[in-house]
Structures are given as C-alpha cells and as structure tokens.
Enzyme design. Structure first.
Site, PDB file in Angstrom:
ATOM      1  N   ALA A  68       0.916  -1.079   0.046  1.00 56.65           N
ATOM      2  CA  ALA A  68      -0.036   0.035   0.148  1.00 56.65           C
ATOM      3  C   ALA A  68       1.025   1.160  -0.047  1.00 56.65           C
ATOM      4  CB  ALA A  68      -1.050  -0.017   1.294  1.00 56.65           C
ATOM      5  N   CYS A  69       0.579   2.273  -0.811  1.00 54.77           N
ATOM      6  CA  CYS A  69       1.178   3.550  -0.781  1.00 54.77           C
ATOM      7  C   CYS A  69       0.006   4.647  -0.627  1.00 54.77           C
ATOM      8  CB  CYS A  69       2.008   3.656  -2.214  1.00 54.77           C
ATOM      9  SG  CYS A  69       1.101   3.947  -3.664  1.00 54.77           S
ATOM     10  N   PRO A  70       0.506   5.762  -0.432  1.00 52.77           N
ATOM     11  CA  PRO A  70      -0.249   7.062  -0.102  1.00 52.77           C
ATOM     12  C   PRO A  70      -1.344   7.095  -1.398  1.00 52.77           C
ATOM     13  CG  PRO A  70       1.708   7.639   0.592  1.00 52.77           C
ATOM     14  CD  PRO A  70       2.074   6.287  -0.203  1.00 52.77           C
TER      15      PRO A  70
ATOM     16  N   THR B 180       2.231   0.791  -5.175  1.00 58.71           N
ATOM     17  CA  THR B 180       1.421  -0.628  -4.508  1.00 58.71           C
ATOM     18  C   THR B 180       1.799  -1.782  -5.543  1.00 58.71           C
ATOM     19  OG1 THR B 180      -0.031   1.026  -3.317  1.00 58.71           O
ATOM     20  CG2 THR B 180      -0.853  -1.227  -4.052  1.00 58.71           C
TER      21      THR B 180
END
Length: 172
Positions: free
Chosen positions: A90-92, A98
């Site tokens: 998960a990335c922002p 991601t």
C-alpha cells in the site's frame, strides 16, 4: 516517447528521465487512467521492458515490449494449501508503488522457489485479500506499506516484517 537527452524529474530513483508516456481517457470516464497508470508502472518496473522500449524503432516494437511471456504461476498455494509468503502492499496514492511492489515481491518469491499471495490496498480498493488462514500458515508475512492499512487486526500475534514500497521495489 523517448528523449535524445534525459531531463531531471522527481523520479523515484533520482535519475534523469528519458522515456515519457501520455495516458488519455474520456472526459467523463472516471478513473480508468489510474488502472492504466498502475499497469504501466508494473511493466516499467521490469528492466527488460525498459530496454526494449529504448531500443524500439517502430510503434510495433513498443507494443511488443508490453507483451508478457507466459510464466510459471507461483501465486498458487503449495500442495498443503498454503502460501510460503504472504504480504500486503500500500502506498499513499494507491497506484504505482502499490502494484510495482506487489510485482517485485512476486518476482523475488519466484526466484527463491516460493509461493506467494500479495494483497494490494490500492486506489480501487483491496484486492487479493489475505485471509486469517493465509496469514497464520505462511512461513513469512511482509507488510510493504507507506501508509496505515486496513485489517491490521489480522496481524495480532503474528510476527511480520514491515518495510516500505520503495525498499521492495529496489531490493525485492
């Protein structure tokens, strides 16, 4: 397009950019561009694809660079019904990093002869969601995250490695 002279850009690897892509979508098309961006990032994470793009002499050569060869599927469980490794990425923004991290985790597991299941918590929601059974029976659990993720209660009492998407993208 490829550039004759690379330009400085805020790239993840801090290197100048010499390949540029443009994604177009319908005016009232929703978020298809996010899916396209995630797929593009996944391809561009493979050095062999980038090499083919840079060497392309025609549009057909570029299209051919994006054709994936059939590969052995190591994302199926072992004969005992479980995965060797499970992970969450998960990335922002939930787009490129991601899915690039997911791909790198799968490549690393395959290189080690391990089976893997990776849940992505991306812009389009959670995909390939890990079950409590997946987590409990894995030899290793890796959280490749740059933000708070949903479902952390599944990790209660479980030993896991937590790292960043950038670390996994660059170091498998």
């Amino acid at each position: 397009m490829t550039l004759k002279k690379a330009v400085n850009w805020q790239s993840l690897d801090q290197k100048p950019v010499d390949v540029i892509f443009m994604i177009t979508t319908p005016e009232k098309g929703g978020e298809q561009h996010l899916q396209a961006l995630a797929q593009l990032a996944s391809f561009l994470g493979k050095i062999e694809v980038v090499v083919k793009i840079r060497a392309a002499k025609s549009f057909a050569d570029i299209i051919a660079a994006f054709v994936e060869p059939a590969a052995e599927n190591k994302t199926e469980p072992n004969s005992n019904g479980y995965y060797d490794v499970v992970g969450i990425t998960a990335c922002p923004t939930g787009i490129a990093h991601t899915f690039m991290a997911k791909e790198k985790m799968e490549e690393a597991a395959k290189a080690m002869g391990l089976t893997i299941k990776v849940e992505t918590q991306g812009r389009g929601g959670n995909e390939n969601v890990l079950t409590a059974t997946d987590i409990a029976n894995a030899k290793a659990v890796i959280l490749c995250i740059d933000k708070k993720i949903t479902g952390m209660d599944r990790m209660n009492g479980v030993s896991y490695l937590e790292t960043s998407t950038k670390d996994v993208i660059y170091h498998g």
